[in-house]
Write a protein that holds these residues in place. Structure first.
Motif, mmCIF file in Angstrom:
data_model
loop_
_atom_site.group_PDB
_atom_site.id
_atom_site.type_symbol
_atom_site.label_atom_id
_atom_site.label_comp_id
_atom_site.label_asym_id
_atom_site.label_seq_id
_atom_site.Cartn_x
_atom_site.Cartn_y
_atom_site.Cartn_z
ATOM 1 N N SER A 66 -54.516 -12.325 24.383
ATOM 2 C CA SER A 66 -53.410 -11.307 24.578
ATOM 3 C C SER A 66 -52.944 -11.353 25.910
ATOM 4 O O SER A 66 -51.696 -10.944 26.118
ATOM 5 N N LYS A 67 -53.865 -11.635 26.880
ATOM 6 C CA LYS A 67 -53.296 -11.271 28.259
ATOM 7 C C LYS A 67 -52.683 -12.792 28.933
ATOM 8 O O LYS A 67 -51.620 -12.533 29.586
ATOM 9 N N ALA A 70 -51.331 -16.386 24.740
ATOM 10 C CA ALA A 70 -50.130 -16.092 23.665
ATOM 11 C C ALA A 70 -49.393 -14.698 24.110
ATOM 12 O O ALA A 70 -49.821 -13.793 25.018
ATOM 13 N N ASN A 71 -48.029 -14.633 23.934
ATOM 14 C CA ASN A 71 -47.169 -13.515 24.029
ATOM 15 C C ASN A 71 -47.144 -12.883 22.820
ATOM 16 O O ASN A 71 -46.597 -13.067 22.007
ATOM 17 N N PRO A 72 -47.709 -11.655 22.876
ATOM 18 C CA PRO A 72 -48.004 -10.931 21.657
ATOM 19 C C PRO A 72 -46.650 -10.469 20.900
ATOM 20 O O PRO A 72 -46.684 -9.906 19.966
ATOM 21 N N VAL A 73 -45.629 -10.310 21.626
ATOM 22 C CA VAL A 73 -44.323 -9.812 21.355
ATOM 23 C C VAL A 73 -43.603 -10.840 20.349
ATOM 24 O O VAL A 73 -43.430 -10.234 19.219
ATOM 25 N N GLU A 75 -45.504 -14.035 19.485
ATOM 26 C CA GLU A 75 -46.299 -14.970 19.015
ATOM 27 C C GLU A 75 -47.636 -14.477 18.453
ATOM 28 O O GLU A 75 -47.962 -13.276 18.967
ATOM 29 N N TYR A 77 -51.713 -15.355 17.245
ATOM 30 C CA TYR A 77 -53.014 -16.393 17.617
ATOM 31 C C TYR A 77 -53.854 -16.057 16.660
ATOM 32 O O TYR A 77 -54.182 -15.334 16.127
#
Lengths: 82, 82
Positions: A66-67, A70-73, A75, A77
């Motif tokens: 998450s850091k 990947a871009n949690p906004v 994407e 994973y």
């Protein structure tokens, strides 16, 4: 000595997020005459080699995803471990 | 009516081919304090939705991989079908 472990992180765009690269590949396939291919979605993956000396590696992989990976906004994973 | 099938093509750099993105991510992880991660290799995947009306789809996927999705000089690919 601890043997190194391996984990693979798969990162995809969330459903509903436009995937221009996939769209372009899809169009290219049509133009090349491969009209059996209805749609293409792209993603990336990261093969991590891990020296799990301290344990708690699940939590660390999750943080790293998450850091950094990947871009949690846009994407999501998934993690696969050997 | 034929139901659409799904196949996923995984593309990785061949062993021995330098992966600068993976190296950079590995260094970033070290700097962030995650020193359990020994190495990172990156790859990409393509989720194909296929309307296999004519059959012979394995051959087509193989063609599409070597012509468009992967660069056979430096990359290798694997196909997973549902």
């Amino acid at each position: 000595m601890t043997k190194n472990k391996r984990a693979v992180v798969f990162v995809r765009l969330k459903d509903g997020v436009l995937d221009p690269q996939g769209v372009t590949i899809g169009k290219a396939l049509q133009q090349m005459g491969y009209d059996d291919f209805v749609s293409v979605r792209t993603g990336k993956f990261f093969e991590l080699e891990i020296n799990d000396s301290n344990g708690d590696i699940e939590k660390k992989i999750d943080e790293v995803c998450s850091k950094l990976l990947a871009n949690p906004v846009i994407e999501r994973y998934t993690v696969e471990k050997d």
